[in-house]
Scaffold this active site. Structure first.
Site, PDB file in Angstrom:
ATOM      1  N   ARG A 104     -23.633 -62.812  39.525  1.00  0.00           N
ATOM      2  CA  ARG A 104     -24.349 -62.034  38.495  1.00  0.00           C
ATOM      3  C   ARG A 104     -25.810 -62.363  38.698  1.00  0.00           C
ATOM      4  O   ARG A 104     -26.250 -63.489  38.413  1.00  0.00           O
ATOM      5  CB  ARG A 104     -23.893 -62.378  37.083  1.00  0.00           C
ATOM      6  CG  ARG A 104     -24.853 -61.794  36.047  1.00  0.00           C
ATOM      7  CD  ARG A 104     -24.272 -61.686  34.681  1.00  0.00           C
ATOM      8  NE  ARG A 104     -23.255 -60.652  34.620  1.00  0.00           N
ATOM      9  CZ  ARG A 104     -22.710 -60.207  33.497  1.00  0.00           C
ATOM     10  NH1 ARG A 104     -23.069 -60.718  32.341  1.00  0.00           N
ATOM     11  NH2 ARG A 104     -21.798 -59.265  33.531  1.00  0.00           N
ATOM     12  N   HIS A 131     -23.028 -52.069  37.997  1.00  0.00           N
ATOM     13  CA  HIS A 131     -21.977 -52.937  37.445  1.00  0.00           C
ATOM     14  C   HIS A 131     -20.619 -52.381  37.899  1.00  0.00           C
ATOM     15  O   HIS A 131     -19.822 -51.890  37.103  1.00  0.00           O
ATOM     16  CB  HIS A 131     -22.088 -52.939  35.914  1.00  0.00           C
ATOM     17  CG  HIS A 131     -21.462 -54.125  35.250  1.00  0.00           C
ATOM     18  ND1 HIS A 131     -20.690 -55.057  35.923  1.00  0.00           N
ATOM     19  CD2 HIS A 131     -21.468 -54.520  33.940  1.00  0.00           C
ATOM     20  CE1 HIS A 131     -20.269 -55.972  35.066  1.00  0.00           C
ATOM     21  NE2 HIS A 131     -20.724 -55.682  33.860  1.00  0.00           N
ATOM     22  N   GLN A 134     -17.182 -53.530  36.281  1.00  0.00           N
ATOM     23  CA  GLN A 134     -16.973 -52.959  34.945  1.00  0.00           C
ATOM     24  C   GLN A 134     -16.421 -51.550  35.054  1.00  0.00           C
ATOM     25  O   GLN A 134     -15.487 -51.170  34.342  1.00  0.00           O
ATOM     26  CB  GLN A 134     -18.301 -52.938  34.184  1.00  0.00           C
ATOM     27  CG  GLN A 134     -18.203 -52.330  32.789  1.00  0.00           C
ATOM     28  CD  GLN A 134     -17.361 -53.182  31.852  1.00  0.00           C
ATOM     29  OE1 GLN A 134     -17.623 -54.358  31.692  1.00  0.00           O
ATOM     30  NE2 GLN A 134     -16.345 -52.579  31.247  1.00  0.00           N
ATOM     31  N   ASP A 213     -23.494 -48.071  25.541  1.00  0.00           N
ATOM     32  CA  ASP A 213     -23.810 -49.464  25.855  1.00  0.00           C
ATOM     33  C   ASP A 213     -24.979 -49.846  24.951  1.00  0.00           C
ATOM     34  O   ASP A 213     -25.598 -48.975  24.317  1.00  0.00           O
ATOM     35  CB  ASP A 213     -24.179 -49.588  27.344  1.00  0.00           C
ATOM     36  CG  ASP A 213     -24.225 -51.025  27.831  1.00  0.00           C
ATOM     37  OD1 ASP A 213     -23.881 -51.947  27.068  1.00  0.00           O
ATOM     38  OD2 ASP A 213     -24.628 -51.231  28.990  1.00  0.00           O
ATOM     39  N   CYS A 250     -18.612 -51.481  27.189  1.00  0.00           N
ATOM     40  CA  CYS A 250     -18.328 -52.622  28.073  1.00  0.00           C
ATOM     41  C   CYS A 250     -18.445 -53.958  27.351  1.00  0.00           C
ATOM     42  O   CYS A 250     -17.975 -54.973  27.855  1.00  0.00           O
ATOM     43  CB  CYS A 250     -19.215 -52.578  29.305  1.00  0.00           C
ATOM     44  SG  CYS A 250     -20.977 -52.779  28.955  1.00  0.00           S
ATOM     45  N   ARG A 278     -10.863 -55.843  32.796  1.00  0.00           N
ATOM     46  CA  ARG A 278     -11.715 -56.514  33.777  1.00  0.00           C
ATOM     47  C   ARG A 278     -10.851 -57.455  34.626  1.00  0.00           C
ATOM     48  O   ARG A 278     -11.031 -57.546  35.836  1.00  0.00           O
ATOM     49  CB  ARG A 278     -12.819 -57.320  33.065  1.00  0.00           C
ATOM     50  CG  ARG A 278     -13.856 -56.496  32.326  1.00  0.00           C
ATOM     51  CD  ARG A 278     -14.748 -55.715  33.257  1.00  0.00           C
ATOM     52  NE  ARG A 278     -15.433 -56.571  34.210  1.00  0.00           N
ATOM     53  CZ  ARG A 278     -16.599 -57.209  33.962  1.00  0.00           C
ATOM     54  NH1 ARG A 278     -17.203 -57.060  32.802  1.00  0.00           N
ATOM     55  NH2 ARG A 278     -17.162 -57.962  34.902  1.00  0.00           N
TER      56      ARG A 278
END
Ligand code: CP
Length: 306
Positions: A104, A131, A134, A213, A250, A278
């Protein structure tokens, strides 16, 4: 870099048929969640973070361990990388210790640079640009709730960011309609070719999936949010969508900015299935990435298309 190293940094870098095979494998691995195949026995994953995480950290660690593997977790500020040690040296050293690296890292270009020097797969656990893990979990969630993703209408609300960018890539790969409802002044931020509107109700009309988001991502603290208010996913917007439409996010949610509490806690909300997925999606991503390290997957998941 070894010629057969399988990185998972950007959806556009992986052949569409491979991504579809990974998604199918994720469905199968979820069915086996109480009897997980020990396909990562003896393998190790390094996980490196330069930002906070709950889901990415937990789901990668549990994915590796449930399938018989190991993990090592480090914060970037604890490492020599960024101090005296180069990306190239770090990549070579990690390649001698572990079988894959999940990062990350804000800077996607730095992640790509690191991947050029590793002899093991690099997996993108989120950058400022994308991402992909995700979105693979989101594809799995939509399919298990609504059936095949192809032909579905997905409506995105709020800001343009790394998650919406990856939804745009996924819409072309998996064949679903995607409309982004954003304030007019942000339309220039959206990658070319995407369907963008300032009209939230028009985007929601007949949608199968409403997704949003946070309006303030990690590192954007202090940003003003008034202009996003018309894009809050609330009961009024949900009634414009199909009767069986689902709500996705998410996580984490900024309570209750981008989504109302009523919608987030409604039966249409699949946010915790999405979070669970996930785990299953990443097992399949890891299996594909680590196949060159000796992971054997079922014959029906033939990834050998590169
Ligand atoms: N959705 C997501 O990536 O969650 P974390 O930031 O908690 O990993």
């Amino acid at each position: 870099m070894g010629k057969n190293v399988r990185h998972f940094i950007d959806l556009d870098d992986v052949p569409p048929e491979t991504l579809k095979a990974i998604l199918s494998h994720a469905h199968e691995l979820k069915k086996q969640k109480f009897n997980p195949p020990q396909i990562f026995h003896g393998l190790s994953l390094a996980m490196v973070f330069d930002k906070r995480s709950t889901r990415t950290r937990m789901s990668f660690e549990i994915a590796m361990k449930q399938l018989g593997g190991h993990t090592v977790v480090m914060n970037m500020e604890e490492m020599q990388l960024g101090g005296s040690e180069s990306i190239e040296s770090t990549a070579n050293v990690l390649s001698r210790y572990v079988d894959g690296i999940m990062l990350r890292m804000s800077d996607q270009a730095m992640m790509v640079e690191l991947s050029k020097h590793t002899q093991i797969p690099v997996i993108n656990g989120m950058t400022n640009e994308s991402h992909p893990c995700q979105i693979m979990a989101d594809m799995l969630t939509i399919e298990e709730k609504l059936g095949p993703i192809e032909g579905k209408k997905v409506a995105w609300f709020g800001d343009s960011n790394n998650v919406s960018n990856t939804f745009i890539q996924a819409s072309k790969i998996f064949g679903f309609e995607l409309v982004l409802a954003l304030p007019e002044d942000l339309h220039g931020k959206v990658p070319a070719g995407a369907d963008v509107t300032a009209d939230a109700k028009a985007a929601a009309k007949d949608a199968d999936v409403l997704v949003t988001d946070t309006w303030v991502s990690l590192g954007q603290e202090g940003k003003t949010i008034e202009k996003f208010q018309p894009y809050q996913v609330n009961a009024d917007l949900m009634t414009t969508a199909k009767d069986n439409a689902i709500f996705m996010h998410c996580l984490p949610i900024h309570e209750w900015e981008e989504v109302s509490e009523e919608v987030a806690k409604s039966p249409a909300s699949v946010i915790y299935d999405e979070a669970e997925n996930r785990l299953h999606a990443q097992k399949a991503i890891l299996a594909w990435c680590l196949e060159e390290a000796g992971v054997s997957v079922q014959d029906s998941f033939d990834f050998a298309d590169e």
